[in-house]
Design an enzyme around this catalytic site. Structure first.
Site, PDB file in Angstrom:
ATOM      1  N   CYS A  96       0.573  -8.767  -2.260  1.00  0.00           N
ATOM      2  CA  CYS A  96       1.229  -9.580  -3.423  1.00  0.00           C
ATOM      3  C   CYS A  96       1.476 -10.925  -2.866  1.00  0.00           C
ATOM      4  CB  CYS A  96       2.550  -9.017  -3.834  1.00  0.00           C
ATOM      5  SG  CYS A  96       4.082  -9.399  -3.051  1.00  0.00           S
ATOM      6  N   GLU A  97       1.111 -11.959  -3.657  1.00  0.00           N
ATOM      7  CA  GLU A  97       1.108 -13.389  -3.122  1.00  0.00           C
ATOM      8  C   GLU A  97       2.534 -13.820  -2.739  1.00  0.00           C
ATOM      9  OE1 GLU A  97      -1.227 -15.304  -6.072  1.00  0.00           O
ATOM     10  OE2 GLU A  97       0.620 -15.797  -7.223  1.00  0.00           O
ATOM     11  N   HIS A  98       3.462 -13.095  -3.538  1.00  0.00           N
ATOM     12  CA  HIS A  98       4.773 -13.636  -3.223  1.00  0.00           C
ATOM     13  C   HIS A  98       5.533 -13.005  -1.948  1.00  0.00           C
ATOM     14  CE1 HIS A  98       4.900 -13.117  -7.781  1.00  0.00           C
ATOM     15  NE2 HIS A  98       4.500 -14.562  -7.632  1.00  0.00           N
ATOM     16  N   HIS A  99       5.085 -12.001  -1.463  1.00  0.00           N
ATOM     17  CA  HIS A  99       5.896 -11.523  -0.226  1.00  0.00           C
ATOM     18  C   HIS A  99       4.695 -11.061   0.962  1.00  0.00           C
ATOM     19  CE1 HIS A  99       8.876 -10.715  -3.444  1.00  0.00           C
ATOM     20  NE2 HIS A  99       9.477 -11.236  -2.411  1.00  0.00           N
ATOM     21  N   GLN A 137      -0.451  -8.384  -9.759  1.00  0.00           N
ATOM     22  CA  GLN A 137      -1.353  -7.514 -10.339  1.00  0.00           C
ATOM     23  C   GLN A 137      -1.944  -7.983 -11.776  1.00  0.00           C
ATOM     24  OE1 GLN A 137       0.578  -3.558 -10.519  1.00  0.00           O
ATOM     25  NE2 GLN A 137      -0.568  -3.066 -12.290  1.00  0.00           N
ATOM     26  N   HIS A 165       4.402  -1.528  -5.826  1.00  0.00           N
ATOM     27  CA  HIS A 165       4.482  -2.957  -4.850  1.00  0.00           C
ATOM     28  C   HIS A 165       5.435  -2.713  -4.006  1.00  0.00           C
ATOM     29  CE1 HIS A 165       2.454  -5.678  -7.741  1.00  0.00           C
ATOM     30  NE2 HIS A 165       2.601  -4.394  -8.415  1.00  0.00           N
ATOM     31  N   CYS A 167       6.804  -4.751  -1.934  1.00  0.00           N
ATOM     32  CA  CYS A 167       7.992  -5.644  -2.128  1.00  0.00           C
ATOM     33  C   CYS A 167       9.159  -5.198  -3.140  1.00  0.00           C
ATOM     34  CB  CYS A 167       7.593  -7.107  -2.568  1.00  0.00           C
ATOM     35  SG  CYS A 167       6.814  -7.116  -4.347  1.00  0.00           S
TER      36      CYS A 167
END
Ligand SMILES: Nc1nc2c(ncn2[C@@H]2O[C@H](COP(=O)(O)OP(=O)(O)OP(=O)(O)O)[C@@H](O)[C@H]2O)c(=O)[nH]1
Ligand SMILES: [Zn+2]
Length: 205
Positions: A96-99, A137, A165, A167
């Site tokens: 995931c691009e956030h975490h 996603q 996920h 995260c």
């Protein structure tokens, strides 16, 4: 790309394990280890920055490929076959691009061919080409569907992805067992309810 940490053409034909790791990348990972609370100079962690750097090049191998190239070879002699082609429950991994935490799941990819089909492994290659990047996603689902739609120009495309996920499971809200489902329907699978129901039923929904 000018950053020396960016993928270079030569690296893509070599095993990611053999990629040279620039000092500033190792340094960044040592900083992260220190930030996490450990000592990057202790014996067990000495080679870790190199391994982590190479692992990340491997997780993100998709940046070095154009997934649409997998769809360039098609076959027209399919005995007049004009029904749905489905590749079901393809396992994949992304981050995931956030975490930058793992996304682990399966994708079902279907299309209704117009005149020509593609080698079935290529649908999985397209998936992995987009999955091996930093993703959300929803975008992964859209990119896979759009790539097939644009390159094969079929009557319809349906992509359904289910994933968990890390995260959400290993940190933050820490809620294991929660799956996320996303889908993208194009062409007849979007416009025609009977076709959509048929493809979803073939996928097991
Ligand atoms: N829509 C979507 N959200 C995602 C995906 N992967 C991770 N997320 C979410 O991205 C959000 C980022 O929210 P932020 O509030 O900016 O970050 P955060 O403080 O770390 O959020 P928490 O995870 O709730 O602790 C979180 O809600 C994640 O669950 C994805 O593929 N799609
Ligand atoms: Zn995340």
């Amino acid at each position: 790309m000018t950053d020396s940490a960016s993928p270079a053409d030569g690296d893509l034909v070599r095993s990611p394990a053999k990629v040279e790791v620039p000092e500033h990348v190792e340094q960044a990972i040592r900083t992260l280890i220190r930030w996490a609370g450990d000592d990057p100079s202790r014996e067990g962690l000495l080679d870790t920055p190199k391994r982590v750097a190479r692992a990340w090049r491997e997780y993100c191998q998709g940046y070095g490929e154009d997934p649409s190239l997998h769809l360039s070879r098609t076959f027209e002699e399919v005995g007049g076959y004009d029904e749905v082609v489905l590749l079901k429950d393809i396992p994949f991994q992304s981050h995931c691009e956030h975490h930058m935490a793992p996304i682990i799941g399966t994708a079902s990819i279907a299309y209704l061919p117009r005149d020509r089909v593609v080698g079935i492994s290529k649908l999985a290659r397209v998936l992995h080409g987009f999955a091996r990047r930093l993703q959300v996603q929803e975008r992964l689902t859209a990119e896979v569907a759009d790539c097939i739609w644009e390159n094969l120009q079929p009557h319809g495309v349906a992509v359904v992805i289910e994933a968990t996920h890390a995260c959400m499971t290993a940190r933050g809200v820490r809620t294991p067992g929660v799956g996320m489902t996303t889908s993208r329907m194009m062409g007849v699978f979007r416009d025609d309810e009977r076709s959509r129901k048929e493809v979803l039923s073939l996928m097991g929904y």
